[in-house]
Write a protein that holds these residues in place. Structure first.
Motif, PDB file in Angstrom:
ATOM      1  N   LEU A  12       0.829  -1.204   0.000  1.00 38.49           N
ATOM      2  CA  LEU A  12       0.000   0.000   0.000  1.00 38.49           C
ATOM      3  C   LEU A  12       0.865   1.256   0.000  1.00 38.49           C
ATOM      4  O   LEU A  12       0.568   2.231  -0.693  1.00 38.49           O
ATOM      5  CB  LEU A  12      -0.930  -0.008   1.220  1.00 38.49           C
ATOM      6  CG  LEU A  12      -1.934   1.114   1.362  1.00 38.49           C
ATOM      7  CD1 LEU A  12      -2.826   1.228   0.136  1.00 38.49           C
ATOM      8  CD2 LEU A  12      -2.790   0.899   2.603  1.00 38.49           C
ATOM      9  N   ALA A  13       1.958   1.226   0.723  1.00 39.79           N
ATOM     10  CA  ALA A  13       2.831   2.402   0.831  1.00 39.79           C
ATOM     11  C   ALA A  13       3.584   2.680  -0.462  1.00 39.79           C
ATOM     12  O   ALA A  13       3.940   3.837  -0.737  1.00 39.79           O
ATOM     13  CB  ALA A  13       3.819   2.208   1.978  1.00 39.79           C
ATOM     14  N   SER A  14       3.843   1.676  -1.261  1.00 42.25           N
ATOM     15  CA  SER A  14       4.675   1.852  -2.464  1.00 42.25           C
ATOM     16  C   SER A  14       4.112   2.915  -3.400  1.00 42.25           C
ATOM     17  O   SER A  14       4.861   3.722  -3.956  1.00 42.25           O
ATOM     18  CB  SER A  14       4.838   0.525  -3.198  1.00 42.25           C
ATOM     19  OG  SER A  14       3.587   0.071  -3.684  1.00 42.25           O
ATOM     20  N   LEU A  18       6.311   6.293  -4.327  1.00 37.97           N
ATOM     21  CA  LEU A  18       6.646   6.614  -5.719  1.00 37.97           C
ATOM     22  C   LEU A  18       6.038   7.945  -6.150  1.00 37.97           C
ATOM     23  O   LEU A  18       6.682   8.736  -6.845  1.00 37.97           O
ATOM     24  CB  LEU A  18       6.201   5.494  -6.650  1.00 37.97           C
ATOM     25  CG  LEU A  18       6.984   4.186  -6.501  1.00 37.97           C
ATOM     26  CD1 LEU A  18       6.383   3.092  -7.374  1.00 37.97           C
ATOM     27  CD2 LEU A  18       8.445   4.397  -6.829  1.00 37.97           C
ATOM     28  N   ALA A  19       4.799   8.216  -5.739  1.00 33.63           N
ATOM     29  CA  ALA A  19       4.170   9.499  -6.073  1.00 33.63           C
ATOM     30  C   ALA A  19       4.915  10.654  -5.406  1.00 33.63           C
ATOM     31  O   ALA A  19       5.090  11.720  -6.004  1.00 33.63           O
ATOM     32  CB  ALA A  19       2.707   9.491  -5.653  1.00 33.63           C
ATOM     33  N   GLY A  20       5.367  10.447  -4.172  1.00 25.94           N
ATOM     34  CA  GLY A  20       6.142  11.474  -3.477  1.00 25.94           C
ATOM     35  C   GLY A  20       7.473  11.742  -4.163  1.00 25.94           C
ATOM     36  O   GLY A  20       7.910  12.898  -4.285  1.00 25.94           O
ATOM     37  N   LYS A  23       6.818  13.791  -7.137  1.00 26.81           N
ATOM     38  CA  LYS A  23       6.568  15.188  -6.757  1.00 26.81           C
ATOM     39  C   LYS A  23       7.881  15.923  -6.478  1.00 26.81           C
ATOM     40  O   LYS A  23       8.020  17.095  -6.816  1.00 26.81           O
ATOM     41  CB  LYS A  23       5.666  15.249  -5.524  1.00 26.81           C
ATOM     42  CG  LYS A  23       4.209  15.077  -5.829  1.00 26.81           C
ATOM     43  CD  LYS A  23       3.392  15.217  -4.556  1.00 26.81           C
ATOM     44  CE  LYS A  23       1.928  15.103  -4.804  1.00 26.81           C
ATOM     45  NZ  LYS A  23       1.488  13.833  -5.329  1.00 26.81           N
ATOM     46  N   LEU A  24       8.832  15.243  -5.853  1.00 22.94           N
ATOM     47  CA  LEU A  24      10.125  15.875  -5.584  1.00 22.94           C
ATOM     48  C   LEU A  24      10.906  16.117  -6.868  1.00 22.94           C
ATOM     49  O   LEU A  24      11.515  17.176  -7.053  1.00 22.94           O
ATOM     50  CB  LEU A  24      10.961  15.014  -4.632  1.00 22.94           C
ATOM     51  CG  LEU A  24      10.586  15.081  -3.161  1.00 22.94           C
ATOM     52  CD1 LEU A  24      11.481  14.139  -2.355  1.00 22.94           C
ATOM     53  CD2 LEU A  24      10.709  16.483  -2.622  1.00 22.94           C
ATOM     54  N   ARG A  25      10.907  15.125  -7.755  1.00 20.87           N
ATOM     55  CA  ARG A  25      11.638  15.259  -9.014  1.00 20.87           C
ATOM     56  C   ARG A  25      11.040  16.329  -9.909  1.00 20.87           C
ATOM     57  O   ARG A  25      11.760  17.042 -10.593  1.00 20.87           O
ATOM     58  CB  ARG A  25      11.638  13.924  -9.771  1.00 20.87           C
ATOM     59  CG  ARG A  25      12.810  13.067  -9.416  1.00 20.87           C
ATOM     60  CD  ARG A  25      12.929  11.890 -10.354  1.00 20.87           C
ATOM     61  NE  ARG A  25      12.814  10.704  -9.524  1.00 20.87           N
ATOM     62  CZ  ARG A  25      11.961   9.716  -9.708  1.00 20.87           C
ATOM     63  NH1 ARG A  25      11.134   9.712 -10.704  1.00 20.87           N
ATOM     64  NH2 ARG A  25      11.942   8.699  -8.882  1.00 20.87           N
ATOM     65  N   ASN A  26       9.741  16.421  -9.930  1.00 18.69           N
ATOM     66  CA  ASN A  26       9.038  17.361 -10.811  1.00 18.69           C
ATOM     67  C   ASN A  26       8.324  18.424  -9.986  1.00 18.69           C
ATOM     68  O   ASN A  26       7.125  18.623 -10.125  1.00 18.69           O
ATOM     69  CB  ASN A  26       8.027  16.612 -11.687  1.00 18.69           C
ATOM     70  CG  ASN A  26       8.685  15.505 -12.475  1.00 18.69           C
ATOM     71  OD1 ASN A  26       9.742  15.690 -13.054  1.00 18.69           O
ATOM     72  ND2 ASN A  26       8.061  14.339 -12.475  1.00 18.69           N
TER      73      ASN A  26
END
Length: 182
Positions: A12-14, A18-20, A23-26
């Motif tokens: 569930l956390a994955s 990955l979305a976080g 968000k950091l990269r972009n």
């Protein structure tokens, strides 16, 4: 931790981790997407901050909460944070999604359903006590036990005091009777 929790938490956390990371990269794209909300948040903060910085904070929070949840460390708090972030993401993705074609509207609906499902999963996890009683339950029962114990102590003290007073009364009456020769 049960085997199911051991597997389910990282699964569930994955998605959140990955979305976080995305968000950091972009951060520029995230700031643009979240602009209406971030502008309001930046205005309500007591200090000036950039929307891009807030986007990075949200991404970092999502990663941190996801990792903590996956590891089972402060899992209920981490799941609550993930639920809040998931609601925020759902709202932003719904508002910024392309709706110019039937396929785009269908994709938007599927994305919303996925986000709602993830939110439901982390909401369930936020109330999961892993078979142990919650802090509220423990506090309530501790208070009830303390009240019961205090009641027993008071009753015992009352009995003991009554017995001692009765004994003292008898001793005083006996002494008075002996002194008066009665």
């Amino acid at each position: 931790m049960s085997f199911v929790r051991f597997l389910a938490r990282p699964m569930l956390a994955s998605s959140f981790v990955l979305a976080g990371m995305d968000k950091l990269r972009n951060a520029d794209d995230t700031a643009t997407q979240l602009s209406p909300l971030l502008r309001r948040a930046a205005e309500s903060l007591p200090f000036q901050t950039d929307e891009k910085v807030l986007a990075r904070v949200i991404g970092g929070t999502q990663i941190g909460a996801g990792v903590f949840f996956a590891l089972g460390k402060s899992a209920r708090l981490a799941a609550t944070i993930l639920a809040v972030v998931s609601v925020l993401n759902s709202y932003v993705e719904w508002r910024s999604a392309d709706i110019s074609s039937v396929q785009a509207r269908d994709a938007r609906r599927k994305q919303l359903l996925k986000n709602v499902s993830l939110t439901g999963g982390v909401l369930l996890a936020s109330v999961d006590t892993a078979g142990r009683p919650s802090l509220a339950w423990r506090a309530e029962h501790f208070a009830a036990d303390a009240k019961k114990s205090a009641g027993h102590l008071a009753a015992d003290a009352k009995k003991t005091t009554a017995k001692r007073l009765n004994k003292a009364d008898k001793a005083v009456r006996k002494a008075v009777d002996h002194a008066t020769g009665a």
